[in-house]
Design an enzyme around this catalytic site. Structure first.
Site, PDB file in Angstrom:
ATOM      1  N   GLY A  11      31.283  46.256  49.310  1.00  0.00           N
ATOM      2  CA  GLY A  11      29.849  46.035  49.062  1.00  0.00           C
ATOM      3  C   GLY A  11      29.016  47.293  48.883  1.00  0.00           C
ATOM      4  O   GLY A  11      27.795  47.250  49.044  1.00  0.00           O
ATOM      5  N   SER A  12      29.644  48.411  48.481  1.00  0.00           N
ATOM      6  CA  SER A  12      28.830  49.633  48.352  1.00  0.00           C
ATOM      7  C   SER A  12      27.843  49.528  47.191  1.00  0.00           C
ATOM      8  O   SER A  12      26.740  50.080  47.255  1.00  0.00           O
ATOM      9  CB  SER A  12      29.717  50.871  48.208  1.00  0.00           C
ATOM     10  OG  SER A  12      30.357  50.904  46.961  1.00  0.00           O
ATOM     11  N   ARG A  64      38.137  25.516  41.386  1.00  0.00           N
ATOM     12  CA  ARG A  64      37.181  26.541  40.967  1.00  0.00           C
ATOM     13  C   ARG A  64      35.815  25.914  40.701  1.00  0.00           C
ATOM     14  O   ARG A  64      34.780  26.475  41.045  1.00  0.00           O
ATOM     15  CB  ARG A  64      37.679  27.251  39.699  1.00  0.00           C
ATOM     16  CG  ARG A  64      36.682  28.290  39.213  1.00  0.00           C
ATOM     17  CD  ARG A  64      37.298  29.306  38.303  1.00  0.00           C
ATOM     18  NE  ARG A  64      37.354  28.834  36.941  1.00  0.00           N
ATOM     19  CZ  ARG A  64      37.501  29.638  35.878  1.00  0.00           C
ATOM     20  NH1 ARG A  64      37.642  30.931  36.043  1.00  0.00           N
ATOM     21  NH2 ARG A  64      37.545  29.140  34.674  1.00  0.00           N
ATOM     22  N   ARG A  90      36.365  37.318  41.521  1.00  0.00           N
ATOM     23  CA  ARG A  90      36.777  36.092  40.821  1.00  0.00           C
ATOM     24  C   ARG A  90      36.127  36.024  39.455  1.00  0.00           C
ATOM     25  O   ARG A  90      34.983  36.433  39.289  1.00  0.00           O
ATOM     26  CB  ARG A  90      36.340  34.851  41.598  1.00  0.00           C
ATOM     27  CG  ARG A  90      37.171  34.644  42.813  1.00  0.00           C
ATOM     28  CD  ARG A  90      36.747  33.428  43.577  1.00  0.00           C
ATOM     29  NE  ARG A  90      37.407  33.461  44.849  1.00  0.00           N
ATOM     30  CZ  ARG A  90      38.665  33.094  45.045  1.00  0.00           C
ATOM     31  NH1 ARG A  90      39.374  32.617  44.041  1.00  0.00           N
ATOM     32  NH2 ARG A  90      39.205  33.198  46.226  1.00  0.00           N
ATOM     33  N   ASN A 106      27.265  42.602  35.710  1.00  0.00           N
ATOM     34  CA  ASN A 106      28.479  43.041  36.415  1.00  0.00           C
ATOM     35  C   ASN A 106      28.594  44.551  36.265  1.00  0.00           C
ATOM     36  O   ASN A 106      28.087  45.129  35.312  1.00  0.00           O
ATOM     37  CB  ASN A 106      29.714  42.375  35.799  1.00  0.00           C
ATOM     38  CG  ASN A 106      31.001  42.771  36.510  1.00  0.00           C
ATOM     39  OD1 ASN A 106      31.043  42.841  37.736  1.00  0.00           O
ATOM     40  ND2 ASN A 106      32.041  43.060  35.748  1.00  0.00           N
ATOM     41  N   HIS A 108      31.552  47.589  36.112  1.00  0.00           N
ATOM     42  CA  HIS A 108      32.994  47.776  35.921  1.00  0.00           C
ATOM     43  C   HIS A 108      33.289  49.275  35.907  1.00  0.00           C
ATOM     44  O   HIS A 108      32.572  50.039  35.262  1.00  0.00           O
ATOM     45  CB  HIS A 108      33.421  47.127  34.602  1.00  0.00           C
ATOM     46  CG  HIS A 108      34.891  47.208  34.372  1.00  0.00           C
ATOM     47  ND1 HIS A 108      35.786  46.382  35.013  1.00  0.00           N
ATOM     48  CD2 HIS A 108      35.633  48.044  33.614  1.00  0.00           C
ATOM     49  CE1 HIS A 108      37.012  46.700  34.646  1.00  0.00           C
ATOM     50  NE2 HIS A 108      36.952  47.704  33.799  1.00  0.00           N
ATOM     51  N   GLU A 141      31.390  34.802  28.476  1.00  0.00           N
ATOM     52  CA  GLU A 141      32.637  34.087  28.767  1.00  0.00           C
ATOM     53  C   GLU A 141      33.871  34.981  28.658  1.00  0.00           C
ATOM     54  O   GLU A 141      34.968  34.557  28.993  1.00  0.00           O
ATOM     55  CB  GLU A 141      32.791  32.892  27.815  1.00  0.00           C
ATOM     56  CG  GLU A 141      31.927  31.698  28.160  1.00  0.00           C
ATOM     57  CD  GLU A 141      30.488  31.815  27.663  1.00  0.00           C
ATOM     58  OE1 GLU A 141      30.144  32.834  27.019  1.00  0.00           O
ATOM     59  OE2 GLU A 141      29.699  30.895  27.951  1.00  0.00           O
TER      60      GLU A 141
END
Ligand code: GRF
Length: 201
Positions: A11-12, A64, A90, A106, A108, A141
């Site tokens: 969680g940084s 899911r 996930r 997000n 990455h 997606e």
């Protein structure tokens, strides 16, 4: 703008986002909920220490779809308008993405579209690239494939192991993610095809 942050571990990046919001560097944002799919995620404690509401929605024994529906319900119950994935391990289904279209970010640890998927820092070292970095992007997606909001570049040193590179990239992640969140919360951008363009003041 109510922000929900999804984590699975340390969680940084969540901490970087929460501290930027608390420090006034993301005008108009409020972290409404930190949600983890893992009860043991260390980031949950960091969120609680900051007075942020937390929730655990485990996947075990559920499909899911069932799992995601509960997450969506929890986010909606807190009026979350923007979801930040921060080490959430996930893949989100098209259903989830459809519910929050254009409102999921997000981070990455590579310069996308290079090295999507798991172990991006190891991929970079093994491929022999001289520069890598991090990318904040909208989630669609595709795997790590949505429109790019921001990137920061990190040199790959001859002495780098995947862990050493990951540690240096992480420092840049903690700068990039709050900056990207601030831009998205300000609304001063438009998405044109794959491009995220800043609007002039
Ligand atoms: C970060 O490297 C992020 O880019 C990737 O997962 C890692 C999460 O780290 N998606 P943390 O949980 O934010 O510390």
């Amino acid at each position: 703008m109510n922000v929900g942050i999804l984590i699975s571990g340390r969680g940084s990046n969540m901490v970087a986002l929460a501290d930027a919001v608390r420090g006034g560097r993301v005008p108009g944002a409020r972290v409404a909920l930190v949600l983890s799919d893992k009860a043991g995620a260390a980031g949950l404690e960091s969120a609680r220490e900051r007075g942020i509401e937390t929730a655990v929605v485990g996947r075990r024994g559920r499909t899911r779809e069932e799992h995601e529906l509960e997450i969506i319900e929890r986010l909606r119950a807190r009026d979350v308008e923007l979801v930040c994935l921060a080490g959430y391990m996930r893949l989100l289904s098209p259903c989830f993405v459809g519910q929050f279209r254009g409102r999921v970010l997000n981070i990455h640890p590579s310069l996308l579209p290079a090295f999507p998927g798991l172990d991006a820092q190891r991929q970079a070292v093994e491929h022999g690239v001289k520069y890598s970095g991090c990318t904040v992007h909208f989630v669609d997606e595709t795997l790590d494939g949505g429109p790019i909001v921001t990137q920061r570049v990190v040199p790959v040193l001859d002495s780098d192991t995947p862990d050493a590179l990951a540690a240096r990239i992480l420092l840049e992640e903690h700068v990039a993610y709050p900056e990207a969140l601030a831009l998205v919360c300000s609304g001063r951008y438009e998405v044109s095809g794959r491009r995220v363009l800043k609007k002039k003041d």
